[in-house]
Scaffold this motif. Structure first.
Motif, PDB file in Angstrom:
ATOM      1  N   ALA A 219      10.178  -2.305 -12.270  1.00 16.91           N
ATOM      2  CA  ALA A 219      10.885  -1.241 -12.976  1.00 16.91           C
ATOM      3  C   ALA A 219      11.302  -0.183 -11.971  1.00 16.91           C
ATOM      4  O   ALA A 219      10.577   0.102 -11.007  1.00 16.91           O
ATOM      5  N   GLU A 220      12.469   0.398 -12.178  1.00 17.55           N
ATOM      6  CA  GLU A 220      12.939   1.459 -11.296  1.00 17.55           C
ATOM      7  C   GLU A 220      12.208   2.758 -11.610  1.00 17.55           C
ATOM      8  O   GLU A 220      11.826   3.020 -12.746  1.00 17.55           O
TER       9      GLU A 220
ATOM     10  N   ILE B 219       7.400  -0.345  -1.541  1.00 14.20           N
ATOM     11  CA  ILE B 219       6.842   0.447  -0.445  1.00 14.20           C
ATOM     12  C   ILE B 219       7.304   1.895  -0.526  1.00 14.20           C
ATOM     13  O   ILE B 219       6.513   2.828  -0.361  1.00 14.20           O
ATOM     14  N   THR B 220       8.586   2.098  -0.806  1.00 14.11           N
ATOM     15  CA  THR B 220       9.150   3.451  -0.822  1.00 14.11           C
ATOM     16  C   THR B 220       8.908   4.185  -2.135  1.00 14.11           C
ATOM     17  O   THR B 220       9.087   5.410  -2.201  1.00 14.11           O
ATOM     18  N   GLY B 221       8.528   3.464  -3.177  1.00 10.86           N
ATOM     19  CA  GLY B 221       8.318   4.084  -4.473  1.00 10.86           C
ATOM     20  C   GLY B 221       9.538   4.059  -5.367  1.00 10.86           C
ATOM     21  O   GLY B 221       9.508   4.601  -6.475  1.00 10.86           O
ATOM     22  N   ALA B 222      10.625   3.433  -4.900  1.00  7.97           N
ATOM     23  CA  ALA B 222      11.816   3.318  -5.735  1.00  7.97           C
ATOM     24  C   ALA B 222      11.600   2.335  -6.883  1.00  7.97           C
ATOM     25  O   ALA B 222      12.256   2.426  -7.918  1.00  7.97           O
TER      26      ALA B 222
ATOM     27  N   ARG C 110      -3.496   0.398  -3.302  1.00 10.05           N
ATOM     28  CA  ARG C 110      -2.635  -0.744  -3.566  1.00 10.05           C
ATOM     29  C   ARG C 110      -1.812  -0.494  -4.821  1.00 10.05           C
ATOM     30  O   ARG C 110      -2.350  -0.211  -5.879  1.00 10.05           O
ATOM     31  N   VAL C 111      -0.492  -0.653  -4.672  1.00 10.97           N
ATOM     32  CA  VAL C 111       0.387  -0.475  -5.828  1.00 10.97           C
ATOM     33  C   VAL C 111       0.959  -1.797  -6.312  1.00 10.97           C
ATOM     34  O   VAL C 111       1.510  -1.862  -7.423  1.00 10.97           O
TER      35      VAL C 111
ATOM     36  N   HIS D 273       0.846  -1.192   0.000  1.00  7.76           N
ATOM     37  CA  HIS D 273       0.000   0.000   0.000  1.00  7.76           C
ATOM     38  C   HIS D 273       0.882   1.244   0.000  1.00  7.76           C
ATOM     39  O   HIS D 273       1.839   1.348   0.774  1.00  7.76           O
ATOM     40  N   ARG D 274       0.529   2.176  -0.876  1.00 10.21           N
ATOM     41  CA  ARG D 274       1.314   3.412  -0.990  1.00 10.21           C
ATOM     42  C   ARG D 274       0.420   4.540  -1.497  1.00 10.21           C
ATOM     43  O   ARG D 274      -0.369   4.353  -2.419  1.00 10.21           O
TER      44      ARG D 274
END
Length: 274
Positions: free
Chosen positions: A257-258, A244-247, A226-227, A221-222
């Motif tokens: 993918a980054e 989680i961090t979005g990286a 849900r991501v 979750h972000r």
């Protein structure tokens, strides 16, 4: 399989803050689903919506495929959804049996129960001993006050209460928080035993080793939604932390993918809440 508990497009706003931003959720029969995310990602609000403690502004919740409106925690209980909150919601001065039946006390049969409203204390203690025994919780006396128990034993009583009355879903909010290694291990064993009984479990946790040890799937979750929904057998712990961090993100082909210059802008600007 039809999900036991499902949500589509949940939205909850508090003024300018959007705590849930089009969130989806799927819990399959008999699984342990971990819900992970940073502080402020919106996972607590999502769980409150699924347990009836929060009514979303938009979206729908389904139980066994049927759309329901959960008007409160008691309504969720009537649908077989039991929640073990982080504060456990126990009455420390009362004994174990009384806590197991807290708010659902049984009365004695006949006139003694209907007129004099006497409780079936003996029956509740026997049932409490049976439930704790089935879950392997080692407490010998049901007359023992909860305040005399260890942290792990208190968690066990709260889990036993949820397992005793939940017939569809058990939701557990940070069940190993503030517990030592040995007591945390016992709680994870309890979760396994609940799963073995065929009851699905939603586990909210910041402890990634515990998540990878016990979960069948991981809901990431972000920013209020849900991501990713991944298997701990197919993704590494570092990859889940990246989601989680979005990286990291999941692209349209289902591949990692980054994300260049990933920052938690939603958290900083107030686009998403707790």
């Amino acid at each position: 399989m039809t999900p036991v508990l499902q949500a589509r497009g949940l939205v909850k706003r508090y003024g300018k803050v959007t705590a849930i931003n089009g969130a989806d959720f799927d819990l399959e029969p008999g699984e342990v689903l971990a819900v992970v995310g940073d502080n402020g990602a919106g996972k607590s609000s999502l769980i409150k919506a699924l347990s009836g403690a929060l009514i979303p502004d938009e979206g729908e919740i389904r139980i066994d495929g049927e759309v329901v409106r959960l008007s409160g925690p008691l309504d969720a209980r009537r649908h077989g959804i039991e929640t073990v909150y982080q504060n456990l919601a126990l009455a420390p001065a009362q004994d174990i049996a009384s806590n197991l039946f807290l708010g659902r006390e049984r009365r004695r049969a006949g006139v003694l129960g209907s007129v004099f409203r006497l409780l079936d204390t003996k029956g509740m203690r026997a049932e409490a001993a049976r439930v704790l025994g089935e879950l392997g919780i080692g407490i010998s006396s049901m007359t023992q006050a909860v305040e005399t128990l260890s942290g792990g034993q208190r968690q066990g009583v709260a889990v036993a209460r949820a397992a005793a009355f939940g017939n569809r879903v058990v939701i557990m909010d940070e069940p190993t928080a503030a517990l030592g290694v040995a007591e945390s291990g016992k709680v994870l064993e309890l979760i396994n035993r609940i799963r073995e009984r065929g009851l699905p479990v939603v586990l909210i946790s910041h402890n990634m080793p515990h998540v990878f040890d016990i979960a069948d799937r991981v809901h990431v979750h972000r920013l209020g939604k849900r991501v990713a929904l991944v298997s701990p057998r197919e993704r590494t712990m570092n990859e889940v932390v990246g989601l989680i961090t979005g990286a990291l993100r999941i692209d349209e082909n289902g591949q990692l993918a980054e994300v260049a210059h990933a920052v938690t802008t939603g958290l900083r600007t107030g686009e998403t809440g707790t």
